[in-house]
Design a protein around this motif. Structure first.
Motif, PDB file in Angstrom:
ATOM      1  N   THR A   1       0.837  -1.198   0.000  1.00 37.19           N
ATOM      2  CA  THR A   1       0.000   0.000   0.000  1.00 37.19           C
ATOM      3  C   THR A   1       0.870   1.245   0.000  1.00 37.19           C
ATOM      4  O   THR A   1       1.885   1.320   0.708  1.00 37.19           O
ATOM      5  CB  THR A   1      -0.959   0.033   1.214  1.00 37.19           C
ATOM      6  N   GLY A   2       0.457   2.210  -0.791  1.00 39.37           N
ATOM      7  CA  GLY A   2       1.115   3.515  -0.814  1.00 39.37           C
ATOM      8  C   GLY A   2       0.297   4.557  -0.086  1.00 39.37           C
ATOM      9  O   GLY A   2       0.373   5.754  -0.413  1.00 39.37           O
ATOM     10  N   LEU A   3      -0.471   4.111   0.911  1.00 36.26           N
ATOM     11  CA  LEU A   3      -1.363   5.019   1.632  1.00 36.26           C
ATOM     12  C   LEU A   3      -0.595   6.169   2.282  1.00 36.26           C
ATOM     13  O   LEU A   3      -1.030   7.328   2.232  1.00 36.26           O
ATOM     14  CB  LEU A   3      -2.148   4.244   2.693  1.00 36.26           C
ATOM     15  N   ALA A   4       0.537   5.863   2.906  1.00 40.65           N
ATOM     16  CA  ALA A   4       1.309   6.921   3.573  1.00 40.65           C
ATOM     17  C   ALA A   4       1.786   7.967   2.564  1.00 40.65           C
ATOM     18  O   ALA A   4       1.782   9.169   2.848  1.00 40.65           O
ATOM     19  CB  ALA A   4       2.495   6.312   4.313  1.00 40.65           C
ATOM     20  N   LEU A   5       2.192   7.515   1.396  1.00 42.26           N
ATOM     21  CA  LEU A   5       2.634   8.446   0.353  1.00 42.26           C
ATOM     22  C   LEU A   5       1.474   9.313  -0.136  1.00 42.26           C
ATOM     23  O   LEU A   5       1.628  10.511  -0.379  1.00 42.26           O
ATOM     24  CB  LEU A   5       3.245   7.661  -0.809  1.00 42.26           C
ATOM     25  N   LYS A   6       0.314   8.681  -0.276  1.00 36.93           N
ATOM     26  CA  LYS A   6      -0.871   9.411  -0.730  1.00 36.93           C
ATOM     27  C   LYS A   6      -1.300  10.447   0.297  1.00 36.93           C
ATOM     28  O   LYS A   6      -1.645  11.592  -0.047  1.00 36.93           O
ATOM     29  CB  LYS A   6      -2.000   8.428  -1.018  1.00 36.93           C
ATOM     30  N   LEU A   7      -1.274  10.059   1.574  1.00 37.18           N
ATOM     31  CA  LEU A   7      -1.616  11.000   2.633  1.00 37.18           C
ATOM     32  C   LEU A   7      -0.612  12.147   2.699  1.00 37.18           C
ATOM     33  O   LEU A   7      -0.977  13.309   2.907  1.00 37.18           O
ATOM     34  CB  LEU A   7      -1.669  10.284   3.983  1.00 37.18           C
ATOM     35  N   GLY A   8       0.660  11.800   2.516  1.00 33.64           N
ATOM     36  CA  GLY A   8       1.687  12.828   2.557  1.00 33.64           C
ATOM     37  C   GLY A   8       1.474  13.884   1.497  1.00 33.64           C
ATOM     38  O   GLY A   8       1.640  15.091   1.749  1.00 33.64           O
ATOM     39  N   LYS A   9       1.076  13.457   0.322  1.00 38.73           N
ATOM     40  CA  LYS A   9       0.866  14.391  -0.788  1.00 38.73           C
ATOM     41  C   LYS A   9      -0.421  15.181  -0.638  1.00 38.73           C
ATOM     42  O   LYS A   9      -0.446  16.404  -0.843  1.00 38.73           O
ATOM     43  CB  LYS A   9       0.857  13.614  -2.105  1.00 38.73           C
ATOM     44  N   SER A  10      -1.519  14.508  -0.268  1.00 35.50           N
ATOM     45  CA  SER A  10      -2.827  15.170  -0.243  1.00 35.50           C
ATOM     46  C   SER A  10      -3.034  16.025   1.004  1.00 35.50           C
ATOM     47  O   SER A  10      -3.767  17.022   0.966  1.00 35.50           O
ATOM     48  CB  SER A  10      -3.954  14.135  -0.339  1.00 35.50           C
TER      49      SER A  10
ATOM     50  N   GLU B   1       6.613   9.589   8.567  1.00 34.89           N
ATOM     51  CA  GLU B   1       5.955   9.617   9.872  1.00 34.89           C
ATOM     52  C   GLU B   1       4.582   8.948   9.810  1.00 34.89           C
ATOM     53  O   GLU B   1       4.172   8.238  10.736  1.00 34.89           O
ATOM     54  CB  GLU B   1       5.819  11.060  10.358  1.00 34.89           C
ATOM     55  N   VAL B   2       3.859   9.185   8.719  1.00 34.05           N
ATOM     56  CA  VAL B   2       2.561   8.529   8.536  1.00 34.05           C
ATOM     57  C   VAL B   2       2.753   7.017   8.446  1.00 34.05           C
ATOM     58  O   VAL B   2       2.017   6.238   9.057  1.00 34.05           O
ATOM     59  CB  VAL B   2       1.850   9.048   7.274  1.00 34.05           C
ATOM     60  N   ALA B   3       3.760   6.587   7.686  1.00 33.13           N
ATOM     61  CA  ALA B   3       4.042   5.158   7.535  1.00 33.13           C
ATOM     62  C   ALA B   3       4.357   4.523   8.885  1.00 33.13           C
ATOM     63  O   ALA B   3       3.910   3.405   9.181  1.00 33.13           O
ATOM     64  CB  ALA B   3       5.201   4.959   6.564  1.00 33.13           C
ATOM     65  N   GLU B   4       5.111   5.216   9.716  1.00 34.99           N
ATOM     66  CA  GLU B   4       5.444   4.698  11.048  1.00 34.99           C
ATOM     67  C   GLU B   4       4.195   4.533  11.907  1.00 34.99           C
ATOM     68  O   GLU B   4       4.051   3.546  12.638  1.00 34.99           O
ATOM     69  CB  GLU B   4       6.436   5.633  11.740  1.00 34.99           C
ATOM     70  N   ALA B   5       3.293   5.500  11.823  1.00 34.07           N
ATOM     71  CA  ALA B   5       2.060   5.429  12.612  1.00 34.07           C
ATOM     72  C   ALA B   5       1.190   4.260  12.161  1.00 34.07           C
ATOM     73  O   ALA B   5       0.654   3.507  12.983  1.00 34.07           O
ATOM     74  CB  ALA B   5       1.297   6.747  12.491  1.00 34.07           C
ATOM     75  N   LEU B   6       1.047   4.096  10.851  1.00 35.78           N
ATOM     76  CA  LEU B   6       0.255   2.976  10.331  1.00 35.78           C
ATOM     77  C   LEU B   6       0.929   1.653  10.654  1.00 35.78           C
ATOM     78  O   LEU B   6       0.264   0.662  11.010  1.00 35.78           O
ATOM     79  CB  LEU B   6       0.083   3.127   8.816  1.00 35.78           C
TER      80      LEU B   6
ATOM     81  N   LYS C   1       6.323  -4.363   7.137  1.00 37.91           N
ATOM     82  CA  LYS C   1       7.576  -3.609   7.116  1.00 37.91           C
ATOM     83  C   LYS C   1       7.400  -2.364   6.254  1.00 37.91           C
ATOM     84  O   LYS C   1       6.531  -2.313   5.370  1.00 37.91           O
ATOM     85  CB  LYS C   1       8.730  -4.466   6.596  1.00 37.91           C
ATOM     86  N   ILE C   2       8.230  -1.357   6.537  1.00 35.41           N
ATOM     87  CA  ILE C   2       8.219  -0.110   5.782  1.00 35.41           C
ATOM     88  C   ILE C   2       9.366  -0.131   4.788  1.00 35.41           C
ATOM     89  O   ILE C   2      10.497  -0.476   5.125  1.00 35.41           O
ATOM     90  CB  ILE C   2       8.362   1.106   6.717  1.00 35.41           C
ATOM     91  N   VAL C   3       9.038   0.229   3.559  1.00 35.81           N
ATOM     92  CA  VAL C   3      10.046   0.332   2.504  1.00 35.81           C
ATOM     93  C   VAL C   3      10.107   1.793   2.059  1.00 35.81           C
ATOM     94  O   VAL C   3       9.087   2.335   1.611  1.00 35.81           O
ATOM     95  CB  VAL C   3       9.711  -0.589   1.311  1.00 35.81           C
ATOM     96  N   PRO C   4      11.247   2.458   2.220  1.00 41.24           N
ATOM     97  CA  PRO C   4      11.354   3.874   1.860  1.00 41.24           C
ATOM     98  C   PRO C   4      10.899   4.132   0.425  1.00 41.24           C
ATOM     99  O   PRO C   4      11.061   3.256  -0.432  1.00 41.24           O
ATOM    100  CB  PRO C   4      12.861   4.160   2.032  1.00 41.24           C
TER     101      PRO C   4
END
Length: 281
Positions: A54-63, A70-75, A90-93
């Motif tokens: 999922t690229g949810l953290a990236l999408k949230l970061g942009k929108s 930080e969003v990825a860490e929280a999720l 796991k988180i992948v940069p």
């Protein structure tokens, strides 16, 4: 208890977990997410594991003008706890989240389909049951799917004749036997590349069946045909009867994979394409 009886589709389960993680995060941040119904989630391509990305953290970061890491860490924190026996996280940069499905869940998922889980799940959406439909006879355009379905049926009958399973293990076309999917270490026995490729294709197909209301997933012929070469490769490289004496549990697990293929193809043929799934051609 693993949640396979509620979530026949693995993607459906993962999606629900991510929704919960997102709700928790937005509640703590005191703002409302504007795209909760459109969370990005796809099955990754890997020869050794069933993986969702999922690229949810990236999408949230942009929108929302947030820092994606930080969003990825929280999720990640929420999903790591909720994953339990279902997945690792796991988180992948720079902010991708990978969710790898655990073997113990895959084993229970496979067994659930053999108990009729897919049929129950499809019928529960208000569609006609398999028995109630007016089905068309053999259609040459779908012959490869019908042929592989019939081959699966023949392999099940031969397994009974060979003593791998007994007639009492089958009831109304369903398997009344818990198969040894896992070895003593809790690892899936079906680890040959051709076995795992078929497993991955079946997971993806059931995901398509669950999300059939989305126009992208209405090409059922293409979905079914995608199983054919993968099953052929599995059958060429992963024999059942040749290992029934030396590795009886592996033979049972491989037979189980054949039977899951049979279940999925029957659903595609009869439920989605309206073509009668014949046990013999």
């Amino acid at each position: 208890m693993l949640p396979v009886s509620k979530y026949t589709s693995v993607k459906q389960l993962i999606y629900g977990q991510i929704e919960d993680a997102l709700s928790t995060y937005t509640y703590r941040q005191k703002w409302v997410c504007r795209f909760k119904e459109n969370i990005p989630l796809s099955q990754g391509r890997d020869d050794n594991e069933i993986l969702y990305i999922t690229g949810l953290a990236l999408k949230l970061g942009k929108s929302e003008n947030l820092r994606s890491p930080e969003v990825a860490e929280a999720l990640f924190s929420h999903l790591s706890v909720s994953g339990g026996d279902v997945f690792w996280v796991k988180i992948v940069p720079p902010g991708w989240i990978h969710l790898q499905i655990k073997d113990v869940f895959l084993a229970e998922w496979l067994q659930h389909l053999l108990r009729g889980g897919l049929k129950q799940q499809v019928s529960s959406r208000g569609q006609q049951s398999w028995e109630a439909q007016k089905l068309l006879p053999v259609d040459n355009g779908f012959f490869p799917m019908q042929y592989v379905y019939a081959r699966c049926c023949a392999l099940v009958r031969l397994s009974v004749n060979e003593g791998i399973i007994t007639p009492q293990n089958l009831k109304d076309g369903l398997l009344c036997l818990d198969l040894p999917w896992l070895d003593s270490q809790g690892t899936l026995r079906i680890r040959h590349p051709a076995e795992f490729s078929l497993l991955s294709q079946l997971v993806q197909t059931v995901d398509y069946l669950r999300f059939s209301h989305t126009p992208e997933f209405t090409k059922w012929e293409k979905t079914g045909m995608a199983i054919i070469p993968v099953f052929d490769a599995f059958w060429r490289q992963c024999r059942i009867f040749e290992v029934k004496s030396t590795a009886p549990q592996l033979a049972l697990a491989r037979l189980g994979l054949v039977m899951v293929t049979q279940v999925v193809l029957r659903c595609l043929l009869e439920e989605k394409l309206g073509i009668l799934a014949l046990e013999e051609l």
